[in-house]
Design a protein around this motif. Structure first.
Motif, PDB file in Angstrom:
ATOM      1  N   ASN A  34      51.369 -20.733  34.949  1.00 51.03           N
ATOM      2  CA  ASN A  34      51.223 -20.118  33.058  1.00 51.03           C
ATOM      3  C   ASN A  34      50.957 -21.005  32.661  1.00 51.03           C
ATOM      4  O   ASN A  34      50.475 -21.828  32.689  1.00 51.03           O
ATOM      5  N   ALA A  35      50.207 -19.934  31.326  1.00 58.51           N
ATOM      6  CA  ALA A  35      49.270 -20.649  30.650  1.00 58.51           C
ATOM      7  C   ALA A  35      50.683 -20.468  28.913  1.00 58.51           C
ATOM      8  O   ALA A  35      49.686 -19.997  28.502  1.00 58.51           O
ATOM      9  N   ASP A  36      51.440 -20.628  28.462  1.00 58.33           N
ATOM     10  CA  ASP A  36      51.924 -20.683  28.047  1.00 58.33           C
ATOM     11  C   ASP A  36      52.855 -22.390  27.389  1.00 58.33           C
ATOM     12  O   ASP A  36      53.315 -22.500  28.098  1.00 58.33           O
ATOM     13  N   SER A  37      51.971 -22.293  26.798  1.00 54.21           N
ATOM     14  CA  SER A  37      51.940 -24.152  25.974  1.00 54.21           C
ATOM     15  C   SER A  37      53.509 -24.635  26.230  1.00 54.21           C
ATOM     16  O   SER A  37      53.829 -25.719  26.104  1.00 54.21           O
ATOM     17  N   MET A  38      54.592 -23.186  25.683  1.00 52.88           N
ATOM     18  CA  MET A  38      55.622 -23.761  25.770  1.00 52.88           C
ATOM     19  C   MET A  38      56.659 -23.598  26.891  1.00 52.88           C
ATOM     20  O   MET A  38      57.382 -24.765  26.644  1.00 52.88           O
ATOM     21  N   GLN A  39      56.014 -23.150  27.854  1.00 47.64           N
ATOM     22  CA  GLN A  39      56.626 -23.214  28.476  1.00 47.64           C
ATOM     23  C   GLN A  39      56.121 -24.372  29.780  1.00 47.64           C
ATOM     24  O   GLN A  39      56.892 -24.803  30.826  1.00 47.64           O
ATOM     25  N   PHE A  40      55.840 -25.716  28.974  1.00 46.05           N
ATOM     26  CA  PHE A  40      55.719 -26.342  30.131  1.00 46.05           C
ATOM     27  C   PHE A  40      57.095 -27.437  29.602  1.00 46.05           C
ATOM     28  O   PHE A  40      56.626 -28.492  31.133  1.00 46.05           O
ATOM     29  N   TYR A  41      57.607 -27.456  28.500  1.00 49.30           N
ATOM     30  CA  TYR A  41      58.766 -28.306  28.572  1.00 49.30           C
ATOM     31  C   TYR A  41      59.988 -27.731  29.570  1.00 49.30           C
ATOM     32  O   TYR A  41      60.516 -26.630  28.934  1.00 49.30           O
ATOM     33  N   LEU A  64      55.212 -24.513  35.281  1.00 48.11           N
ATOM     34  CA  LEU A  64      56.512 -24.632  34.389  1.00 48.11           C
ATOM     35  C   LEU A  64      57.331 -25.621  34.397  1.00 48.11           C
ATOM     36  O   LEU A  64      57.329 -26.923  35.781  1.00 48.11           O
ATOM     37  N   ASP A  65      58.004 -26.661  33.254  1.00 49.30           N
ATOM     38  CA  ASP A  65      58.711 -27.552  33.604  1.00 49.30           C
ATOM     39  C   ASP A  65      57.640 -28.887  34.099  1.00 49.30           C
ATOM     40  O   ASP A  65      58.094 -29.735  34.430  1.00 49.30           O
ATOM     41  N   THR A  66      56.834 -29.037  33.053  1.00 51.47           N
ATOM     42  CA  THR A  66      55.751 -30.310  33.436  1.00 51.47           C
ATOM     43  C   THR A  66      55.711 -31.465  32.801  1.00 51.47           C
ATOM     44  O   THR A  66      55.174 -32.490  32.514  1.00 51.47           O
ATOM     45  N   GLY A 103      46.591 -18.663  23.105  1.00 53.65           N
ATOM     46  CA  GLY A 103      45.388 -17.744  23.834  1.00 53.65           C
ATOM     47  C   GLY A 103      44.096 -18.691  24.149  1.00 53.65           C
ATOM     48  O   GLY A 103      42.615 -19.053  24.852  1.00 53.65           O
ATOM     49  N   LEU A 104      44.103 -19.885  23.476  1.00 50.78           N
ATOM     50  CA  LEU A 104      43.455 -21.760  23.325  1.00 50.78           C
ATOM     51  C   LEU A 104      43.311 -21.828  25.181  1.00 50.78           C
ATOM     52  O   LEU A 104      42.618 -21.858  25.514  1.00 50.78           O
ATOM     53  N   TYR A 105      44.157 -22.264  25.371  1.00 50.12           N
ATOM     54  CA  TYR A 105      45.085 -22.652  26.848  1.00 50.12           C
ATOM     55  C   TYR A 105      44.112 -21.229  27.641  1.00 50.12           C
ATOM     56  O   TYR A 105      43.864 -21.745  28.498  1.00 50.12           O
ATOM     57  N   VAL A 106      44.128 -20.201  27.525  1.00 49.88           N
ATOM     58  CA  VAL A 106      44.212 -19.243  28.520  1.00 49.88           C
ATOM     59  C   VAL A 106      41.873 -18.939  28.521  1.00 49.88           C
ATOM     60  O   VAL A 106      41.783 -19.777  28.877  1.00 49.88           O
TER      61      VAL A 106
END
Length: 302
Positions: A34-41, A64-66, A103-106
């Motif tokens: 996952n490279a969606d920064s809000m899906q880390f939560y 995901l969920d980290t 984008g920046l995470y990618v």
């Protein structure tokens, strides 16, 4: 043996990146990062359109969920974690597939990109100056030492970060901006959208999130400390529905505000990714999209 190229599936929110990543993983024997920064939560599920276990169709998903909502997402931490995962996936003989629209995470995962360090004491000092003098005073200082960054940043958080980097390193923050040079062989697949169709899809998606219980999700996360986080409370939908909890907006108003903000975000994502000439763009609604994407991934390497 040479490692296969990393695969990245990119594009605007709502374009189908998660579904294509799963289909590619099934086609090419891959795993998804996952490279969606809000899906880390953890717990931010409805409002981020996080892919469900059923939708993953047995494909392993990573990052995901980290994080708890009180924690701050870090691009540099993500870079290290994503690259370690890529190496591990390739070592198992699988294909690593990065999927997300942050984008920046990618770029952090894929490109040669150096991250300057941080210093809590310097950060606190700058935050104190911000409270006393206001953002304009700090922005004026930034113009003196790093006019390029000053022309790019707008919010106080980024102004403070740019000044912190200059104070710690003596280098302008803008000098750390990534070049278009892959860290390792990479193939990027972009989803090319019909903008009007995407506008309608995003509106329908927000309404579906509300019907699925977005307000209740925000209420649960608020009780878990959402507002105390630096990253999570700014997420699309969550910021708007916190205002409902505060009694300053109705559900209808928060829904419309979320639709507007999501459409604006999608436009910014398109601008970001369109600027990268290395991306192979495919029609998001092509009936043979997976086959097209798989062919690109097999035949191309950056």
């Amino acid at each position: 043996m040479a490692q296969p190229p990393v695969i990245a599936v990119v594009g605007p929110t709502g374009s189908g990146k998660s579904d294509l990543a799963v289909s590619l993983a099934l086609e090419l024997d891959g795993e998804v990062i996952n490279a969606d920064s809000m899906q880390f939560y953890r717990g931010m599920d409805i409002g981020t359109a996080k892919i469900t276990p059923a939708e993953r169709r047995g494909v392993p998903h990573h990052l995901l969920d980290t994080l708890d909502v009180t924690q701050e997402a870090s691009v540099s931490d993500f870079q290290q974690e994503a690259r370690e995962l890529i190496s591990g996936i390739h070592a198992r003989g699988k294909r690593a597939i990065l999927a997300g629209g942050s984008g920046l995470y990618v770029r952090a995962a894929l490109d040669v990109l150096e991250f300057p360090g941080t210093d809590p004491a310097v950060r606190r000092s700058l935050e104190g100056e911000l409270e006393q003098a206001g953002p304009e005073a700090l922005l004026a200082r930034l113009r003196d030492v790093d006019p390029v960054s000053a022309g790019r940043v707008s919010d106080a958080r980024r102004i403070i970060r740019a000044l912190e980097v200059h104070q710690l390193t003596g280098r302008p923050f803008s000098s750390y901006m990534p070049q278009r040079e892959y860290y390792q062989p990479t193939v990027q697949v972009g989803l090319s959208v019909d903008r009007e169709a995407l506008r309608e899809r995003l509106a329908l998606r927000v309404h579906r999130m509300v019907d699925q219980g977005l307000l209740a999700e925000v209420r649960r996360l608020d009780a878990a400390g959402l507002r105390s986080g630096k990253t999570a409370p700014r997420a699309l939908g969550y910021a708007q529905f916190l205002r409902v909890l505060d009694g300053v907006a109705t559900v209808a108003e928060a829904t419309e505000d979320t639709i507007v903000a999501t459409r604006q975000f999608a436009r910014r994502q398109l601008t970001w990714f369109r600027a990268d000439p290395r991306i192979s763009w495919l029609d998001w609604q092509a009936p043979d999209l997976t086959a097209q994407a798989a062919a690109v991934c097999v035949n191309d390497a950056g």
